[in-house]
Scaffold this motif. Structure first.
Motif, PDB file in Angstrom:
ATOM      1  N   TYR A 199      75.218  28.660  65.506  1.00 51.24           N
ATOM      2  CA  TYR A 199      74.840  29.812  66.326  1.00 51.24           C
ATOM      3  C   TYR A 199      73.346  29.777  66.647  1.00 51.24           C
ATOM      4  N   ASN A 200      72.522  29.547  65.611  1.00 48.85           N
ATOM      5  CA  ASN A 200      71.061  29.530  65.809  1.00 48.85           C
ATOM      6  C   ASN A 200      70.621  28.358  66.684  1.00 48.85           C
ATOM      7  N   GLN A 201      71.258  27.201  66.500  1.00 51.74           N
ATOM      8  CA  GLN A 201      70.897  26.026  67.308  1.00 51.74           C
ATOM      9  C   GLN A 201      71.210  26.255  68.778  1.00 51.74           C
ATOM     10  N   THR A 202      72.395  26.816  69.057  1.00 53.78           N
ATOM     11  CA  THR A 202      72.766  27.064  70.461  1.00 53.78           C
ATOM     12  C   THR A 202      71.841  28.096  71.088  1.00 53.78           C
ATOM     13  N   GLN A 203      71.501  29.135  70.305  1.00 55.06           N
ATOM     14  CA  GLN A 203      70.607  30.180  70.801  1.00 55.06           C
ATOM     15  C   GLN A 203      69.235  29.602  71.143  1.00 55.06           C
ATOM     16  N   LYS A 204      68.723  28.750  70.256  1.00 46.70           N
ATOM     17  CA  LYS A 204      67.412  28.141  70.482  1.00 46.70           C
ATOM     18  C   LYS A 204      67.442  27.194  71.693  1.00 46.70           C
ATOM     19  N   ALA A 205      68.552  26.462  71.845  1.00 39.77           N
ATOM     20  CA  ALA A 205      68.693  25.549  72.988  1.00 39.77           C
ATOM     21  C   ALA A 205      68.691  26.332  74.307  1.00 39.77           C
ATOM     22  N   LYS A 206      69.381  27.477  74.322  1.00 42.48           N
ATOM     23  CA  LYS A 206      69.403  28.321  75.529  1.00 42.48           C
ATOM     24  C   LYS A 206      68.008  28.829  75.853  1.00 42.48           C
ATOM     25  N   LEU A 207      67.269  29.250  74.812  1.00 35.70           N
ATOM     26  CA  LEU A 207      65.908  29.744  75.027  1.00 35.70           C
ATOM     27  C   LEU A 207      65.001  28.646  75.572  1.00 35.70           C
ATOM     28  N   ARG A 208      65.132  27.441  75.005  1.00 35.54           N
ATOM     29  CA  ARG A 208      64.340  26.308  75.494  1.00 35.54           C
ATOM     30  C   ARG A 208      64.616  26.063  76.971  1.00 35.54           C
ATOM     31  N   GLU A 209      65.892  26.160  77.341  1.00 35.93           N
ATOM     32  CA  GLU A 209      66.310  25.956  78.722  1.00 35.93           C
ATOM     33  C   GLU A 209      65.716  27.038  79.621  1.00 35.93           C
ATOM     34  N   ASP A 210      65.749  28.298  79.150  1.00 40.65           N
ATOM     35  CA  ASP A 210      65.240  29.423  79.945  1.00 40.65           C
ATOM     36  C   ASP A 210      63.738  29.310  80.185  1.00 40.65           C
ATOM     37  N   PHE A 211      63.000  28.989  79.134  1.00 39.46           N
ATOM     38  CA  PHE A 211      61.549  28.924  79.278  1.00 39.46           C
ATOM     39  C   PHE A 211      61.110  27.655  79.997  1.00 39.46           C
ATOM     40  N   GLY A 212      61.822  26.556  79.773  1.00 40.03           N
ATOM     41  CA  GLY A 212      61.523  25.315  80.480  1.00 40.03           C
ATOM     42  C   GLY A 212      60.072  24.924  80.401  1.00 40.03           C
ATOM     43  N   LEU A 213      59.440  24.795  81.575  1.00 39.73           N
ATOM     44  CA  LEU A 213      58.042  24.362  81.631  1.00 39.73           C
ATOM     45  C   LEU A 213      57.117  25.507  82.036  1.00 39.73           C
ATOM     46  N   LYS A 214      57.445  26.732  81.599  1.00 40.07           N
ATOM     47  CA  LYS A 214      56.576  27.873  81.897  1.00 40.07           C
ATOM     48  C   LYS A 214      55.261  27.719  81.141  1.00 40.07           C
ATOM     49  N   LYS A 215      54.244  28.450  81.609  1.00 39.64           N
ATOM     50  CA  LYS A 215      52.927  28.325  80.988  1.00 39.64           C
ATOM     51  C   LYS A 215      52.927  28.824  79.547  1.00 39.64           C
TER      52      LYS A 215
END
Length: 108
Positions: A43-59
């Motif tokens: 659950y935590n890994q999938t949640q973190k992966a989604k967050l990484r995807e959402d933030f992407g290359l933001k400042k």
């Protein structure tokens, strides 16, 4: 099994432990706890992966999604910051370029 089911099962096993249940139930407590840990990990890994995807290359990225490295490396100047020259250094580099010398090859 889902997380809720596992937690209710664990609660039941703990009650059995207090009331003096069978040895098989006591041994199952460890297994259920590990199953809960497994579910939470995924659950935590999938949640973190989604967050990484959402933030992407933001400042700005949350601290836990940034590269850990070491404290010294994180505080180090970036390559762009390191290469920047002051106005005075720029004019000096233009006015006094690196001298080139014609060196005679050493005879053997």
């Amino acid at each position: 099994k889902k997380l809720g089911e596992l937690k209710t099962e664990l609660a039941g096993l703990r009650v059995a432990k207090v009331t003096g249940g069978a040895a098989s139930k006591l041994a199952k407590i460890k297994v259920v706890r590990k199953d809960i840990a497994r579910v939470l990990t995924v659950y935590n890994q999938t949640q973190k992966a989604k967050l990484r995807e959402d933030f992407g290359l933001k400042k700005y990225v949350p601290l836990d999604l940034r590269a850990k490295r070491t404290r010294a490396i994180r505080r180090r100047l970036s390559t762009k910051e390191r290469s920047i020259k002051t106005k005075k250094a720029q004019t000096k580099a233009i006015n006094f370029p690196q001298r080139r010398y014609a060196v005679k090859p050493a005879e053997a």
